[in-house]
Design an enzyme around this catalytic site. Structure first.
Site, short mmCIF file in Angstrom:
data_model
loop_
_atom_site.label_atom_id
_atom_site.label_comp_id
_atom_site.label_asym_id
_atom_site.label_seq_id
_atom_site.Cartn_x
_atom_site.Cartn_y
_atom_site.Cartn_z
N SER A 74 0.83 -1.21 0.00
CA SER A 74 0.00 0.00 0.00
C SER A 74 0.86 1.27 0.00
O SER A 74 2.01 1.26 0.45
CB SER A 74 -0.92 0.02 1.23
OG SER A 74 -1.68 -1.16 1.30
N1 SAM Z 1 -0.45 -5.01 4.16
C1 SAM Z 1 0.28 -5.32 2.96
C2 SAM Z 1 1.64 -4.71 2.92
O1 SAM Z 1 2.02 -4.02 3.87
O2 SAM Z 1 2.36 -4.96 1.94
C3 SAM Z 1 -0.49 -4.98 1.71
C4 SAM Z 1 -1.53 -5.98 1.47
S1 SAM Z 1 -2.17 -6.13 -0.14
C5 SAM Z 1 -2.89 -4.57 -0.45
C6 SAM Z 1 -3.52 -7.21 0.27
C7 SAM Z 1 -3.11 -8.60 0.64
O3 SAM Z 1 -4.25 -9.32 1.12
C8 SAM Z 1 -2.56 -9.42 -0.52
O4 SAM Z 1 -1.29 -9.88 -0.24
C9 SAM Z 1 -3.57 -10.56 -0.66
O5 SAM Z 1 -2.99 -11.78 -1.10
C10 SAM Z 1 -4.10 -10.66 0.74
N2 SAM Z 1 -5.40 -11.33 0.88
C11 SAM Z 1 -6.48 -11.27 0.09
N3 SAM Z 1 -7.48 -12.03 0.58
C12 SAM Z 1 -7.01 -12.57 1.74
C13 SAM Z 1 -7.58 -13.44 2.73
N4 SAM Z 1 -8.83 -13.89 2.64
N5 SAM Z 1 -6.81 -13.78 3.78
C14 SAM Z 1 -5.54 -13.32 3.90
N6 SAM Z 1 -4.95 -12.51 3.00
C15 SAM Z 1 -5.69 -12.12 1.93
#
Ligand code: SAM
Length: 233
Positions: A74
Site C-alpha cells: 500500500s
Molecule cells: N499489508 C500489505 C503490505 O504491507 O504490503 C499490503 C496488502 S495487499 C494490499 C492485500 C493482501 O491481502 C494481498 O497480499 C492478498 O494476497 C491478501 N489477501 C487477500 N485475501 C485474503 C484473505 N482472505 N486472507 C488473507 N490474505 C488475503
C-alpha cells in the site's frame, strides 16, 4: 510499558535514507499524520527492502507498488493513515491482527507500536518473503500464518486492533467477534472502484461505525470476502 524495539541495522544507500525522510515530511506530515510515534517508525523502517530489488528506487514514492501475484504494497500515506486510525494503546502494549500480510511492511510498522502482531496471508509465497524481510530487520514479535484471514485468528483474540488491508463486501463477522472491548477494526468495504475505509469501535456489545475515506484496495478473497471473478467483473 513495552520497550521500544530496536531493528537490526541494514546498509542502505544515502539516497534511499533521504527519500524516506522526504516521504515522512511531504507525504505524511503535510497530510495530517500527526502521531509522532507513527512518523518516527515510518522514518526508521526501510520500506525498500519490502519491494523487489528492481523497484527499490520507487519504494518511497507516493503510491502503491506491485509485489507480484497481482498484489500490492500500500501507499505509505495509507499505511500511516490506517495505523493512526487504529488508535492503539499508547504504551505499545496492544495485540494486533492484520489480514493481508502482503509484503510485510504494514506488519513491520505495527510491530514497533504493539506488543504482538498476528498477520494472515492467503498466498504462501508472499508470506514466505514477508517473513524473510521481517527476519532481516530482527523483528520477532510478528507471527505470520497462511490462510483465509476472513476467519480471523481466534486463538490470540481478543485484539486491541484489527486491520484488514484488502477490500471486503461487508465486515466479516468473525473479525467483529475477535475485537476487544474498546478495540478498533479498520477495513475497506466495497467493490472494485468504490470502497470506503470503515472504522468500527467496540463498546461492549455495541459497535460504532464510521466512514473515514474513499480508498482503492485489492480484494479480500475467500469465505468472508469476494470471489476473484465477482470483484474484477
Ligand atoms: N499489508 C500489505 C503490505 O504491507 O504490503 C499490503 C496488502 S495487499 C494490499 C492485500 C493482501 O491481502 C494481498 O497480499 C492478498 O494476497 C491478501 N489477501 C487477500 N485475501 C485474503 C484473505 N482472505 N486472507 C488473507 N490474505 C488475503
Amino acid at each position: 510499558m513495552a520497550e521500544k524495539k530496536n531493528l537490526l541495522p541494514i546498509e542502505e544507500p544515502p539516497e534511499l535514507a533521504q527519500a524516506r525522510a522526504e516521504m515522512v515530511e511531504k507525504q505524511l506530515k503535510r497530510r495530517y499524520i500527526n502521531d509522532p510515534r507513527i512518523l518516527e517508525v515510518m522514518g526508521r523502517i526501510p520500506r525498500h527492502i519490502f519491494v523487489d530489488e528492481r523497484m527499490q528506487d520507487a519504494a518511497y514514492r507516493d503510491g502503491p507498488l506491485p509485489i507480484g501475484h497481482e498484489q500490492t504494497i500500500s501507499q505509505p500515506y495509507i499505511v500511516a493513515y490506517m495505523t493512526q486510525a487504529l488508535q492503539l494503546p499508547r504504551d505499545n502494549s496492544g495485540v494486533v491482527l492484520e489480514v493481508g500480510t502482503g509484503s510485510g511492511y504494514q506488519a513491520a510498522v505495527l510491530s514497533q507500536l504493539a506488543e504482538r502482531v498476528y498477520t494472515i496471508e492467503r498466498i504462501p509465497a508472499l508470506a514466505k518473503r514477508a517473513r524473510q524481510c521481517l527476519d532481516l530487520l530482527g523483528i520477532d514479535n510478528v507471527e505470520i500464518k497462511v490462510g483465509d484471514g476472513g476467519y480471523g485468528w481466534p486463538e490470540h483474540a481478543p485484539y486491541d486492533g484489527i486491520i484488514v488491508t484488502a477490500a471486503a463486501p461487508e465486515i466479516p463477522a468473525p473479525l467483529k467477534a475477535q475485537l476487544k472491548d474498546g478495540g478498533r477494526l479498520v477495513i475497506p468495504i466495497g467493490p472494485r472502484w468504490q470502497q470506503e475505509l470503515v472504522r468500527l469501535h467496540r463498546r461492549g456489545d455495541r459497535f460504532i461505525e464510521e466512514e473515514l475515506a474513499p480508498v482503492a484496495f485489492v480484494p479480500l478473497i475467500g469465505e468472508h470476502g469476494w470471489d476473484e471473478y465477482q470483484f474484477y467483473e
